[in-house]
Design a protein around this motif. Structure first.
Motif, mmCIF file in Angstrom:
data_model
loop_
_atom_site.group_PDB
_atom_site.id
_atom_site.type_symbol
_atom_site.label_atom_id
_atom_site.label_comp_id
_atom_site.label_asym_id
_atom_site.label_seq_id
_atom_site.Cartn_x
_atom_site.Cartn_y
_atom_site.Cartn_z
ATOM 1 N N ASP A 100 -3.186 2.297 -11.280
ATOM 2 C CA ASP A 100 -4.065 1.886 -10.185
ATOM 3 C C ASP A 100 -4.216 0.372 -10.031
ATOM 4 O O ASP A 100 -4.729 -0.097 -9.021
ATOM 5 N N ALA A 140 2.234 6.848 -6.777
ATOM 6 C CA ALA A 140 1.291 7.922 -7.092
ATOM 7 C C ALA A 140 1.932 9.297 -6.888
ATOM 8 O O ALA A 140 1.752 10.205 -7.714
ATOM 9 N N ARG A 141 2.698 9.452 -5.813
ATOM 10 C CA ARG A 141 3.367 10.741 -5.560
ATOM 11 C C ARG A 141 4.377 11.058 -6.662
ATOM 12 O O ARG A 141 4.505 12.210 -7.089
ATOM 13 N N ALA A 170 0.830 -1.208 0.000
ATOM 14 C CA ALA A 170 0.000 0.000 0.000
ATOM 15 C C ALA A 170 0.865 1.259 0.000
ATOM 16 O O ALA A 170 0.586 2.215 -0.733
ATOM 17 N N THR A 171 1.923 1.259 0.792
ATOM 18 C CA THR A 171 2.823 2.419 0.836
ATOM 19 C C THR A 171 3.542 2.574 -0.491
ATOM 20 O O THR A 171 3.713 3.690 -0.986
ATOM 21 N N SER A 190 2.428 1.782 -3.396
ATOM 22 C CA SER A 190 1.455 2.368 -4.335
ATOM 23 C C SER A 190 1.342 3.877 -4.125
ATOM 24 O O SER A 190 1.248 4.646 -5.092
ATOM 25 N N LYS A 191 1.357 4.329 -2.874
ATOM 26 C CA LYS A 191 1.309 5.763 -2.579
ATOM 27 C C LYS A 191 2.564 6.459 -3.104
ATOM 28 O O LYS A 191 2.493 7.566 -3.645
#
Length: 135
Positions: free
Chosen positions: A108, A73-74, A66-67, A69-70
């Motif tokens: 995504d 995205a950043r 999850a991190t 993926s963040k």
């Protein structure tokens, strides 16, 4: 000492061989885009010449999926060029197959197992927030 940071973030649940493989691939992508990161050739006391290495340390971090993926995205939000490796690339055997499988995923739904970047320190620190030094 450096105004920039070269960081690789790996998904923490990878096997050791996968972590090493992904780190090598991702680092080569950054170096390929930024040849100024390569220093001078090494020479030992006997006069043997060895390949040049990165002029600055490569920080290896880890994070859960999850991190990661963040972080991805950043990097996209900031339009920061990055090297990315997805889980499905472990089942391919060459560059063309890697690119083909990579092209079937969107940001995504990609199962990212690693991302690398090189930029000014503050930018890399903001993007990699939540990751920790790899144990």
């Amino acid at each position: 000492m450096f105004d920039t940071k070269f960081a690789v973030v790996l998904r923490e649940d990878l096997e050791v061989w996968q972590k090493l493989n992904v780190t090598a691939f991702l680092s080569s992508g950054i170096i390929g885009q930024k040849p100024e990161l390569i220093g001078e050739a090494y020479r030992d006391a006997a006069g043997h010449v060895y390949n040049a290495l990165s002029v600055q340390p490569i920080i290896v971090l880890s994070a859960d999926g999850a991190t990661l993926s963040k972080i991805h995205a950043r990097a996209l939000e900031r339009a920061l060029p990055a090297s990315v490796y997805i889980e499905e690339m472990f089942s391919t055997g060459h560059d063309a197959a890697n690119r083909a499988v990579f092209a079937t995923f969107r940001p995504d739904d990609a199962k990212i197992v690693g991302i690398a970047m090189h930029a000014d320190k503050k930018t890399v620190d903001r993007i990699t927030k939540g990751a920790r030094l790899h144990a």
